[in-house]
Design a protein around this motif. Structure first.
Motif, PDB file in Angstrom:
ATOM      1  N   GLN A  15      21.668  31.819 -31.028  1.00  0.00           N
ATOM      2  CA  GLN A  15      21.260  32.727 -29.956  1.00  0.00           C
ATOM      3  C   GLN A  15      19.920  33.394 -30.261  1.00  0.00           C
ATOM      4  O   GLN A  15      19.270  33.946 -29.383  1.00  0.00           O
ATOM      5  N   TYR A  16      19.483  33.331 -31.507  1.00  0.00           N
ATOM      6  CA  TYR A  16      18.239  33.975 -31.915  1.00  0.00           C
ATOM      7  C   TYR A  16      17.001  33.115 -31.693  1.00  0.00           C
ATOM      8  O   TYR A  16      15.879  33.595 -31.853  1.00  0.00           O
ATOM      9  N   GLU A  18      15.613  31.919 -28.944  1.00  0.00           N
ATOM     10  CA  GLU A  18      14.773  32.456 -27.863  1.00  0.00           C
ATOM     11  C   GLU A  18      14.073  33.740 -28.292  1.00  0.00           C
ATOM     12  O   GLU A  18      12.912  33.967 -27.952  1.00  0.00           O
ATOM     13  N   VAL A  21      11.145  32.883 -30.460  1.00  0.00           N
ATOM     14  CA  VAL A  21      10.003  32.450 -29.649  1.00  0.00           C
ATOM     15  C   VAL A  21       9.237  33.673 -29.137  1.00  0.00           C
ATOM     16  O   VAL A  21       7.999  33.683 -29.130  1.00  0.00           O
ATOM     17  N   GLU A  22       9.940  34.725 -28.767  1.00  0.00           N
ATOM     18  CA  GLU A  22       9.278  35.954 -28.326  1.00  0.00           C
ATOM     19  C   GLU A  22       8.495  36.597 -29.472  1.00  0.00           C
ATOM     20  O   GLU A  22       7.412  37.148 -29.257  1.00  0.00           O
ATOM     21  N   SER A  25       5.387  34.656 -29.809  1.00  0.00           N
ATOM     22  CA  SER A  25       4.537  34.989 -28.673  1.00  0.00           C
ATOM     23  C   SER A  25       3.808  36.312 -28.917  1.00  0.00           C
ATOM     24  O   SER A  25       2.620  36.444 -28.616  1.00  0.00           O
TER      25      SER A  25
END
Length: 121
Positions: A15-16, A18, A21-22, A25
């Motif tokens: 679950q981590y 995503e 990815v942030e 970013s």
């Protein structure tokens, strides 16, 4: 499946992913990377950080606000001055690792692969 692996967050279906990815970013900006490097060893106010990264205090404040929302930095107020510091060691480590990886794109042996006595030669 090993119980430690199951909860480590390092599986492809974690679950981590995503959230990771942030994180990347957030670090996809040279000014923010420079701010993290500047804050590795000490806390600083906006004006001092602006001088280091050669940006206006207003621009640095906007980057710091984003880093604060993402929980990369925290603040401490002393009178009217606000001091910024890294929230933990992970952002600094991520940036260091990214720089080490970038060194691999250059010809030759990256600096971080040299022996300590070779680096000073």
């Amino acid at each position: 499946m090993d119980a430690a692996k199951q909860f480590s967050g390092r599986e492809a279906d974690s679950q981590y992913v995503e959230l990771a990815v942030e994180v990347f970013s957030m670090l996809a900006d040279a000014t923010r990377v420079r701010l993290i490097l500047a804050l590795r060893d000490e806390e600083m106010p906006v004006n001092q950080l602006a001088e280091i990264v050669e940006k206006s205090p207003a621009a640095v404040s906007q980057h710091l606000a984003k880093l604060r929302l993402a929980r990369f930095v925290t603040t401490r107020q002393e009178g009217t001055r606000v001091f910024y510091r890294l929230a933990n060691e992970h952002a600094s480590q991520l940036v260091s690792d990214a720089i080490f990886q970038a060194e691999h794109s250059l010809d030759g042996t990256p600096r971080h692969h040299h022996q300590p006595d070779e680096a000073s030669a």
